[in-house]
Motif scaffolding. Sequence first.
Motif, short mmCIF file in Angstrom:
data_model
loop_
_atom_site.label_atom_id
_atom_site.label_comp_id
_atom_site.label_asym_id
_atom_site.label_seq_id
_atom_site.Cartn_x
_atom_site.Cartn_y
_atom_site.Cartn_z
N CYS A 75 -7.86 2.23 -3.97
CA CYS A 75 -6.94 3.50 -4.36
C CYS A 75 -7.59 4.63 -3.21
O CYS A 75 -6.72 5.50 -2.97
N LYS A 76 -8.58 4.38 -3.00
CA LYS A 76 -9.43 5.51 -2.00
C LYS A 76 -8.90 5.30 -0.56
O LYS A 76 -8.97 6.07 0.39
N SER A 77 -8.51 3.99 -0.37
CA SER A 77 -8.19 3.48 1.06
C SER A 77 -6.75 3.81 1.23
O SER A 77 -5.91 3.86 0.58
N THR A 78 -6.32 4.49 2.62
CA THR A 78 -5.11 4.59 3.08
C THR A 78 -4.24 3.52 3.53
O THR A 78 -3.06 3.64 3.67
N LYS A 79 -5.13 2.32 3.35
CA LYS A 79 -4.50 1.03 3.99
C LYS A 79 -3.67 0.27 3.10
O LYS A 79 -2.86 -0.83 3.33
N ASN A 135 -1.80 -0.14 -1.20
CA ASN A 135 -1.60 0.45 -2.46
C ASN A 135 -2.12 -0.62 -3.65
O ASN A 135 -1.77 -0.44 -4.94
N ASN A 170 7.12 2.34 4.72
CA ASN A 170 5.73 2.30 4.83
C ASN A 170 5.43 1.17 5.61
O ASN A 170 4.14 1.18 6.16
N LYS A 196 1.69 4.40 -2.91
CA LYS A 196 0.61 4.93 -4.07
C LYS A 196 1.42 5.15 -5.30
O LYS A 196 1.86 6.05 -5.31
N ASP A 241 3.05 8.69 -5.62
CA ASP A 241 4.31 8.46 -4.75
C ASP A 241 5.81 8.42 -5.38
O ASP A 241 6.59 9.05 -5.20
#
Length: 411
Positions: A108-112, A114, A190, A327, A331
Amino acid sequence: MSTKGHVIKCKAAIAWEHGKPLVIEDVEVAPPQAHEVRVKIVATGVCHTDWEYLHGRGKGMKFRKFPLVLGHEASGEVESVGAGVTKFSPGDKVIPLFLPQCGECERCKSTKTNQCRKNWANTQMGVLADGTSRISYQGQQVYQFIGVGSFSQYTVVPDTSLAKIRSDAPLDKVCLLGCGVSTGYGAALNTGKVEENSTCAVFGLGAVGLAAVMGCHAAGAKRIIGVDINPDKFAKAVAFGATDCVNPKDHCKPIQEVLMEMTGGGVDYALECVGQPAVMSSAFESTSDACGTCVIAGWTETEGLTLQIEKLLLGRTLKGTYFGGWKSAHDVPKLVDAYMNQKLKLDEFITHTLPLDRVNSAFDFISRGESIRTVIGLWSRSEGPTEFRAPVAPVDDVNEFSTTGECEGSK
Ligand code: APR
Ligand code: ZN
Ligand code: ZN
């Protein structure tokens, strides 16, 4: 009388066994436990994946447990919350999420990615965090499909598997953001990261594919080729932004060769929205060998995908996408805003509207390729007023149900 803390008796469509029609039953829905939310389902789309789990032959079917409440593309209102729930209150409009977003795990903390895994193993098996579901029939546990189970007037989901949406959102439309539309739209924007002036091919023009077309169009693609074996899907694809439509059945050679010729060397982006290994191979091979990207959005649990690795070596990219890379809890409310601001279409996906007791007809429409999305209303007209707007269903199906979910018992 408040239902908070009480077992709720309501209607649900139960799948008793593989391949058999669903049966409308009186079920009991237990109150939410800690970090769970009980949701009054107002509307639910019927997705190809619901059909697949009832009729499909994939290896995943072997461990699927019955009786099962299918449905995972829904909208509703919070009825009550369990201990420790801070983000939701009774009356909030919500969309249940089969992909959670706990906000705390590494993913969840990664932007890479979901791919939150909170409660994942359990929800995939149709139960919640404690290993049981909240829906039962005469004392027998009924599983909740991928942790949701929206073919029921009430269900209970973890508070990390729920998106709170704006109070003016029409629930009979935004339910589609719970799966198909978000998946296809995000696959283009995305995951594929479709670029302006690019050439795209979208394989499969169901809800997921049309949403992918919509995503390619939003990204500014100059050419969007829709591919489907059912030409009845072409008119709608053009309305969503497709510039050309091709039926593989009209050609003697493989569709990837047809696309190679049409584009002079392959498309920049191919989006597979069918869920068949053979189509996945075709989509991959239809991309430019130098720098084409293929995104697999269709879901399959069947085997048989053959990829010629030498076709990857010059520079193609093959990517998978799940829930369009969004996410989920963060989102989905933004996608609702996009719909409310006319930036994203939803109404155009809805070809049929039916009450819960005709849910099997929705599966028939899918089998016969007649629908894009059927939206099921969970509450009958006698149970409350309807605010159903601009239905595109056959006239006799219109207004048979309430999509506000209001009924005397809920006041
Ligand atoms: N080539 C091209 N199109 C095909 C082919 C094929 N060989 N076979 C089927 N199709 C088309 C169908 O005619 C239909 O229009 O693919 C489309 C699939 O649409 P739907 O059945 O409405 O499915 P949808 O809900 O859009 O989901 C597509 O995504 O989420 C997953 O499980 C879902 O795998 C499924 C996929
Ligand atoms: Zn789905
Ligand atoms: Zn997480």
